[in-house]
Design a protein around this motif. Structure first.
Motif, PDB file in Angstrom:
ATOM      1  N   UNK A  34       0.849  -1.189   0.000  1.00  0.00           N
ATOM      2  CA  UNK A  34       0.000   0.000   0.000  1.00  0.00           C
ATOM      3  C   UNK A  34       0.885   1.239   0.000  1.00  0.00           C
ATOM      4  N   UNK A  35       1.091   1.807  -1.179  1.00  0.00           N
ATOM      5  CA  UNK A  35       1.993   2.953  -1.325  1.00  0.00           C
ATOM      6  C   UNK A  35       1.258   4.241  -1.639  1.00  0.00           C
ATOM      7  N   UNK A  36      -0.048   4.242  -1.574  1.00  0.00           N
ATOM      8  CA  UNK A  36      -0.839   5.395  -2.014  1.00  0.00           C
ATOM      9  C   UNK A  36      -0.472   6.694  -1.317  1.00  0.00           C
ATOM     10  N   UNK A  37      -0.290   6.676  -0.031  1.00  0.00           N
ATOM     11  CA  UNK A  37      -0.057   7.913   0.717  1.00  0.00           C
ATOM     12  C   UNK A  37       1.413   8.144   1.063  1.00  0.00           C
ATOM     13  N   UNK A  38       2.279   7.344   0.489  1.00  0.00           N
ATOM     14  CA  UNK A  38       3.704   7.469   0.793  1.00  0.00           C
ATOM     15  C   UNK A  38       4.369   8.454  -0.174  1.00  0.00           C
ATOM     16  N   UNK A  39       5.237   9.306   0.338  1.00  0.00           N
ATOM     17  CA  UNK A  39       5.902  10.285  -0.534  1.00  0.00           C
ATOM     18  C   UNK A  39       6.945   9.624  -1.438  1.00  0.00           C
ATOM     19  N   UNK A  40       7.174  10.243  -2.568  1.00  0.00           N
ATOM     20  CA  UNK A  40       8.283   9.822  -3.426  1.00  0.00           C
ATOM     21  C   UNK A  40       9.439  10.784  -3.144  1.00  0.00           C
ATOM     22  N   UNK A  41      10.606  10.222  -2.933  1.00  0.00           N
ATOM     23  CA  UNK A  41      11.756  10.995  -2.476  1.00  0.00           C
ATOM     24  C   UNK A  41      12.936  10.846  -3.428  1.00  0.00           C
ATOM     25  N   UNK A  42      13.757  11.855  -3.470  1.00  0.00           N
ATOM     26  CA  UNK A  42      15.033  11.726  -4.168  1.00  0.00           C
ATOM     27  C   UNK A  42      15.958  10.870  -3.311  1.00  0.00           C
ATOM     28  N   UNK A  43      17.010  10.355  -3.922  1.00  0.00           N
ATOM     29  CA  UNK A  43      17.880   9.388  -3.248  1.00  0.00           C
ATOM     30  C   UNK A  43      18.373   9.836  -1.870  1.00  0.00           C
ATOM     31  N   UNK A  44      18.918  11.042  -1.704  1.00  0.00           N
ATOM     32  CA  UNK A  44      19.434  11.397  -0.368  1.00  0.00           C
ATOM     33  C   UNK A  44      18.366  11.342   0.725  1.00  0.00           C
ATOM     34  N   UNK A  45      17.172  11.812   0.415  1.00  0.00           N
ATOM     35  CA  UNK A  45      16.094  11.795   1.407  1.00  0.00           C
ATOM     36  C   UNK A  45      15.588  10.379   1.652  1.00  0.00           C
ATOM     37  N   UNK A  46      15.526   9.577   0.588  1.00  0.00           N
ATOM     38  CA  UNK A  46      15.096   8.184   0.737  1.00  0.00           C
ATOM     39  C   UNK A  46      16.090   7.409   1.601  1.00  0.00           C
ATOM     40  N   UNK A  47      17.371   7.665   1.407  1.00  0.00           N
ATOM     41  CA  UNK A  47      18.396   6.985   2.206  1.00  0.00           C
ATOM     42  C   UNK A  47      18.294   7.389   3.675  1.00  0.00           C
ATOM     43  N   UNK A  48      18.040   8.665   3.948  1.00  0.00           N
ATOM     44  CA  UNK A  48      17.861   9.124   5.335  1.00  0.00           C
ATOM     45  C   UNK A  48      16.648   8.461   5.974  1.00  0.00           C
ATOM     46  N   UNK A  49      15.571   8.320   5.193  1.00  0.00           N
ATOM     47  CA  UNK A  49      14.368   7.658   5.697  1.00  0.00           C
ATOM     48  C   UNK A  49      14.663   6.203   6.032  1.00  0.00           C
ATOM     49  N   UNK A  50      15.390   5.524   5.147  1.00  0.00           N
ATOM     50  CA  UNK A  50      15.746   4.123   5.378  1.00  0.00           C
ATOM     51  C   UNK A  50      16.640   3.990   6.616  1.00  0.00           C
ATOM     52  N   UNK A  51      17.579   4.897   6.779  1.00  0.00           N
ATOM     53  CA  UNK A  51      18.452   4.865   7.949  1.00  0.00           C
ATOM     54  C   UNK A  51      17.651   5.072   9.234  1.00  0.00           C
ATOM     55  N   UNK A  52      16.679   5.963   9.190  1.00  0.00           N
ATOM     56  CA  UNK A  52      15.836   6.218  10.373  1.00  0.00           C
ATOM     57  C   UNK A  52      15.003   4.983  10.719  1.00  0.00           C
ATOM     58  N   UNK A  53      14.447   4.322   9.703  1.00  0.00           N
ATOM     59  CA  UNK A  53      13.662   3.112   9.956  1.00  0.00           C
ATOM     60  C   UNK A  53      14.537   2.010  10.544  1.00  0.00           C
ATOM     61  N   UNK A  54      15.741   1.851  10.001  1.00  0.00           N
ATOM     62  CA  UNK A  54      16.656   0.836  10.536  1.00  0.00           C
ATOM     63  C   UNK A  54      17.003   1.150  11.992  1.00  0.00           C
ATOM     64  N   UNK A  55      17.249   2.416  12.295  1.00  0.00           N
ATOM     65  CA  UNK A  55      17.583   2.816  13.670  1.00  0.00           C
ATOM     66  C   UNK A  55      16.434   2.510  14.631  1.00  0.00           C
ATOM     67  N   UNK A  56      15.208   2.524  14.121  1.00  0.00           N
ATOM     68  CA  UNK A  56      14.033   2.213  14.934  1.00  0.00           C
ATOM     69  C   UNK A  56      13.750   0.713  14.972  1.00  0.00           C
ATOM     70  N   UNK A  57      14.553  -0.058  14.246  1.00  0.00           N
ATOM     71  CA  UNK A  57      14.373  -1.507  14.224  1.00  0.00           C
ATOM     72  C   UNK A  57      13.230  -1.961  13.329  1.00  0.00           C
ATOM     73  N   UNK A  58      12.829  -1.123  12.389  1.00  0.00           N
ATOM     74  CA  UNK A  58      11.714  -1.450  11.507  1.00  0.00           C
ATOM     75  C   UNK A  58      12.214  -1.981  10.166  1.00  0.00           C
ATOM     76  N   UNK A  59      11.513  -2.976   9.657  1.00  0.00           N
ATOM     77  CA  UNK A  59      11.805  -3.489   8.326  1.00  0.00           C
ATOM     78  C   UNK A  59      11.166  -2.553   7.304  1.00  0.00           C
ATOM     79  N   UNK A  60      11.765  -2.475   6.125  1.00  0.00           N
ATOM     80  CA  UNK A  60      11.233  -1.591   5.101  1.00  0.00           C
ATOM     81  C   UNK A  60      11.495  -2.162   3.712  1.00  0.00           C
TER      82      UNK A  60
END
Length: 68
Positions: free
Chosen positions: A19-45
């Motif tokens: 379900x990706x309807x409400x998820x933002x589309x990001x450029x690479x640097x912002x997407x990488x920061x988001x992924x790093x934040x999720x990993x730091x929270x222990x969340x799979x993505x």
């Protein structure tokens, strides 16, 4: 046009991140920061892309534990 990414946190409600309807589309640097934040929270993505990405970009997401 630059490649855009969606970084979707997996959950018990949406375990495959489909379900990706409400998820933002990001450029690479912002997407990488988001992924790093999720990993730091222990969340799979999961990462989705629209456009052509570079192998190094995908490698960075895989190293953080992202599911393709």
């Amino acid at each position: 046009m630059a490649t855009r990414f969606q970084v979707i946190a997996l959950s018990s409600v949406d375990p495959f991140g489909e379900d990706r309807r409400d998820e933002p589309t990001l450029l690479y640097p912002d997407a990488l920061k988001t992924a790093q934040a999720l990993k730091a929270q222990g969340k799979a993505f999961r990462v989705f892309t629209d456009g052509v990405s570079i192998d190094d970009q995908w490698r960075a997401f895989r190293e953080l534990g992202g599911v393709e």
